[in-house]
Design a protein around this motif. Structure first.
Motif, PDB file in Angstrom:
ATOM      1  N   ALA A 252       0.403  -1.525   0.196  1.00  0.00           N
ATOM      2  CA  ALA A 252      -0.048  -0.168   0.502  1.00  0.00           C
ATOM      3  C   ALA A 252       0.895   1.067   0.155  1.00  0.00           C
ATOM      4  N   HIS A 253       1.956   1.911   1.019  1.00  0.00           N
ATOM      5  CA  HIS A 253       3.139   2.469   0.840  1.00  0.00           C
ATOM      6  C   HIS A 253       3.521   2.880  -0.184  1.00  0.00           C
ATOM      7  N   TYR A 254       4.127   1.329  -1.037  1.00  0.00           N
ATOM      8  CA  TYR A 254       4.714   1.858  -2.003  1.00  0.00           C
ATOM      9  C   TYR A 254       4.233   2.001  -3.592  1.00  0.00           C
ATOM     10  N   ILE A 255       2.568   1.682  -3.550  1.00  0.00           N
ATOM     11  CA  ILE A 255       2.136   2.516  -4.328  1.00  0.00           C
ATOM     12  C   ILE A 255       1.257   3.610  -3.689  1.00  0.00           C
ATOM     13  N   PRO A 263      11.744   8.755  -4.280  1.00  0.00           N
ATOM     14  CA  PRO A 263      13.011   8.292  -4.818  1.00  0.00           C
ATOM     15  C   PRO A 263      12.694   7.487  -3.616  1.00  0.00           C
ATOM     16  N   TYR A 264      13.387   6.171  -4.289  1.00  0.00           N
ATOM     17  CA  TYR A 264      13.392   4.548  -3.520  1.00  0.00           C
ATOM     18  C   TYR A 264      12.198   4.297  -2.393  1.00  0.00           C
ATOM     19  N   ALA A 265      11.181   4.564  -3.564  1.00  0.00           N
ATOM     20  CA  ALA A 265      10.053   3.588  -2.592  1.00  0.00           C
ATOM     21  C   ALA A 265      10.069   2.647  -2.327  1.00  0.00           C
ATOM     22  N   PRO A 266      10.379   2.145  -3.200  1.00  0.00           N
ATOM     23  CA  PRO A 266      10.721   0.144  -2.518  1.00  0.00           C
ATOM     24  C   PRO A 266      11.523   0.099  -1.358  1.00  0.00           C
ATOM     25  N   VAL A 267      11.921   0.088  -1.255  1.00  0.00           N
ATOM     26  CA  VAL A 267      13.059   0.808   0.278  1.00  0.00           C
ATOM     27  C   VAL A 267      12.091   0.997   1.561  1.00  0.00           C
ATOM     28  N   LEU A 268      11.866   2.082   0.705  1.00  0.00           N
ATOM     29  CA  LEU A 268      11.248   2.679   2.151  1.00  0.00           C
ATOM     30  C   LEU A 268       9.464   2.217   2.103  1.00  0.00           C
ATOM     31  N   ALA A 269       8.880   1.117   1.723  1.00  0.00           N
ATOM     32  CA  ALA A 269       7.358   0.357   1.745  1.00  0.00           C
ATOM     33  C   ALA A 269       8.286  -0.416   2.747  1.00  0.00           C
ATOM     34  N   VAL A 270       9.481  -1.185   2.028  1.00  0.00           N
ATOM     35  CA  VAL A 270      10.209  -2.446   3.205  1.00  0.00           C
ATOM     36  C   VAL A 270       9.861  -1.773   4.122  1.00  0.00           C
ATOM     37  N   TRP A 271      10.822  -0.814   4.818  1.00  0.00           N
ATOM     38  CA  TRP A 271      10.878   0.027   6.161  1.00  0.00           C
ATOM     39  C   TRP A 271       9.736  -0.061   7.038  1.00  0.00           C
ATOM     40  N   VAL A 272       8.328   0.607   5.979  1.00  0.00           N
ATOM     41  CA  VAL A 272       7.568   0.982   6.945  1.00  0.00           C
ATOM     42  C   VAL A 272       6.565  -0.236   6.853  1.00  0.00           C
ATOM     43  N   GLY A 273       6.810  -1.393   6.199  1.00  0.00           N
ATOM     44  CA  GLY A 273       6.067  -2.109   6.851  1.00  0.00           C
ATOM     45  C   GLY A 273       6.730  -3.049   7.877  1.00  0.00           C
ATOM     46  N   LEU A 274       7.952  -3.236   8.077  1.00  0.00           N
ATOM     47  CA  LEU A 274       8.117  -3.644   9.047  1.00  0.00           C
ATOM     48  C   LEU A 274       8.313  -3.390  10.802  1.00  0.00           C
ATOM     49  N   LEU A 286       6.236   6.100  13.685  1.00  0.00           N
ATOM     50  CA  LEU A 286       7.686   5.905  13.891  1.00  0.00           C
ATOM     51  C   LEU A 286       8.205   5.374  12.034  1.00  0.00           C
ATOM     52  N   ALA A 287       7.569   4.199  11.883  1.00  0.00           N
ATOM     53  CA  ALA A 287       8.353   3.848  10.343  1.00  0.00           C
ATOM     54  C   ALA A 287       7.432   4.946   9.555  1.00  0.00           C
ATOM     55  N   GLY A 288       6.581   5.588   9.615  1.00  0.00           N
ATOM     56  CA  GLY A 288       6.021   7.163   8.363  1.00  0.00           C
ATOM     57  C   GLY A 288       6.736   7.756   8.487  1.00  0.00           C
ATOM     58  N   ALA A 289       7.691   8.317   9.478  1.00  0.00           N
ATOM     59  CA  ALA A 289       8.753   9.638   8.789  1.00  0.00           C
ATOM     60  C   ALA A 289       9.239   9.278   8.902  1.00  0.00           C
ATOM     61  N   LEU A 290       9.942   8.795   8.389  1.00  0.00           N
ATOM     62  CA  LEU A 290      11.200   8.524   7.162  1.00  0.00           C
ATOM     63  C   LEU A 290      10.743   8.553   5.456  1.00  0.00           C
TER      64      LEU A 290
END
Length: 423
Positions: A252-255, A263-274, A286-290
């Motif tokens: 959802a966050h990747y979309i 930029p770096y949408a895949p990595v940020l999406a993995v970060w938010v998910g975990l 906390l995950a949405g801050a980055l």
């Protein structure tokens, strides 16, 4: 002395037959020739031995705290991979090889995530260093326009370079390089220790259960095996359900990030998910801050859009997604989950935060089998409705304003329930 002896003799002769002579007061026989009680030396030796054993045990526990925490992490990790290992072993693979395959997948996934995050952070740091003069010009221009000052970028850079706090910071950083290196090496050794223990716990799970049951009577063996099974189900169910929700959250966050061209949408999406799934309640924020920070570098309005999406997704996850995915695996109230994470963090730090929820879920499920439950009464207070001794406050105020002689008062008096009926 002679007179005293005669007096005692006369007293003994004058005592009537059949009567007991008066006893001596306590301590009357204490003297230079008195003997120590037989139990006193043994009691002193036993007390000293107990104190010495307690001090030795306390010292050993403090020295082995790190190892015990590593073993605890390894045990919960082994419980988490137990269903996958058992599934592979049931289909013909050797248990040791199945455990190796599972851990190989975990290590590859973790190494890939760390590599992606490291490359993203390194690239972002390089971009920020290159764009720092532009950012500084914008800030200085805003300050000059707002406060009517006359600052220049050269003056600000010179003041920063020649400042005392920067020189002290560089000196402290140079002296702390060895400490950082030692911490990195210690962390790698700790990681290898956890992986080694968890591998043996998972590969030799049946042998470990047999060794534990061999020292217990048959009645206790069934209880231990049942507790072990509950722990495997709850720990594995917790991690798998969280992994599934992390996948959904990441997609959802990747979309969103891809639509905003962040930029770096895949990595940020993995970060938010975990991060959002393994830190309950506040992990999403906390995950949405980055992602918000990275989106702010593109457009400040994009950061606001990311914040709104994070808040809305959190509500969707709490009220729709999470109850359906975790109803059978980990059924814990959000307040209990958050409190258990806080308690685990206070006791064991980050390790306690990770193992708190599966530990509480296991304990809750194990105790739930021994707590007798009864049917709940149909009292309205159970459903959140208060019982009142009379009509509602609004209705009583309305009757008081209309008075006793208003039209329809007689009909209300006839239909009004009696106090006993109201109660």
């Amino acid at each position: 002395m002679a007179a005293t002896d005669e007096t005692e003799q006369v007293t003994k002769d004058n005592a009537s037959p059949g009567t007991t002579p008066p006893s001596r007061p306590p301590g009357a026989e204490a003297g230079p020739g008195a003997r120590m009680p037989r139990w006193l030396p043994r009691a002193l030796v036993l007390a000293l031995a107990l104190v010495a054993c307690f001090q030795l045990g306390s010292w050993a526990f403090h020295q082995l705290t790190g190892l015990l925490i590593n073993v605890l992490i390894a045990f919960f990790l082994a419980l988490a991979v137990e269903p996958a290992v058992s599934w592979m072993a049931a289909r013909g693979l050797r248990r040791g090889f199945a455990t190796f395959l599972v851990f190989l997948g975990v290590v590859i996934a973790g190494a890939g995530f760390i590599t992606l995050m490291g490359s993203m952070l390194a690239s972002q740091i390089v971009d920020m260093v290159e764009d720092f003069p532009d950012y500084l010009d914008k800030v200085i221009s805003w300050i000059n326009q707002t406060f009517h000052t006359d600052l220049s970028r050269v003056e600000v850079q010179d003041s920063l370079v020649h400042s005392d706090w920067l020189r002290k910071y560089v000196q402290n950083s140079a002296s702390g390089v060895l400490d950082v290196s030692a911490q990195v090496l210690g962390g790698l050794f700790q990681l290898l220790t956890i992986l080694l223990f968890s591998f043996y716990f998972a590969a030799d799970g049946p042998r470990l259960r047999r060794a534990l049951c061999s020292v217990l009577p048959p009645a206790k063996q069934a209880e231990v095996l049942r507790a072990w099974e509950i722990a495997v189900d709850k720990t594995g169910g917790y991690l798998y359900s969280r992994g599934l929700m992390a996948l959904i959250s990441g997609i959802a966050h990747y979309i969103l990030l891809q639509a905003l061209d962040v930029p770096y949408a895949p990595v940020l999406a993995v970060w938010v998910g975990l991060v959002s799934q393994f830190i309950p309640t506040i992990g999403t924020y906390l995950a949405g801050a980055l992602p918000m920070l990275i989106a702010f570098t593109v457009d400040p309005w994009y950061a606001l859009g990311v914040l709104i999406f994070v808040v809305l997704y959190q509500q969707f996850e709490n009220y729709l997604l999470q109850p359906k995915l975790t109803a059978k695996s980990v059924d814990i109230h959000p307040a209990v989950a958050f409190g258990s994470v806080i308690a685990g963090t206070a006791l064991l730090g980050a390790v306690g935060a990770l193992v708190a929820i599966p530990a509480v879920a296991t304990l809750q499920a194990f105790l739930g089998a021994y707590v007798k439950r009864y049917d709940v009464t149909d009292d309205p207070r159970v459903h959140g409705h208060r019982r009142r001794g009379g009509p509602p406050l609004v209705e009583r105020a309305r009757r008081a304003l209309r008075g006793p002689n208003h039209p329809g008062a007689a009909v209300e008096a006839e239909t009004r329930p009696e106090p006993d009926e109201q109660r």
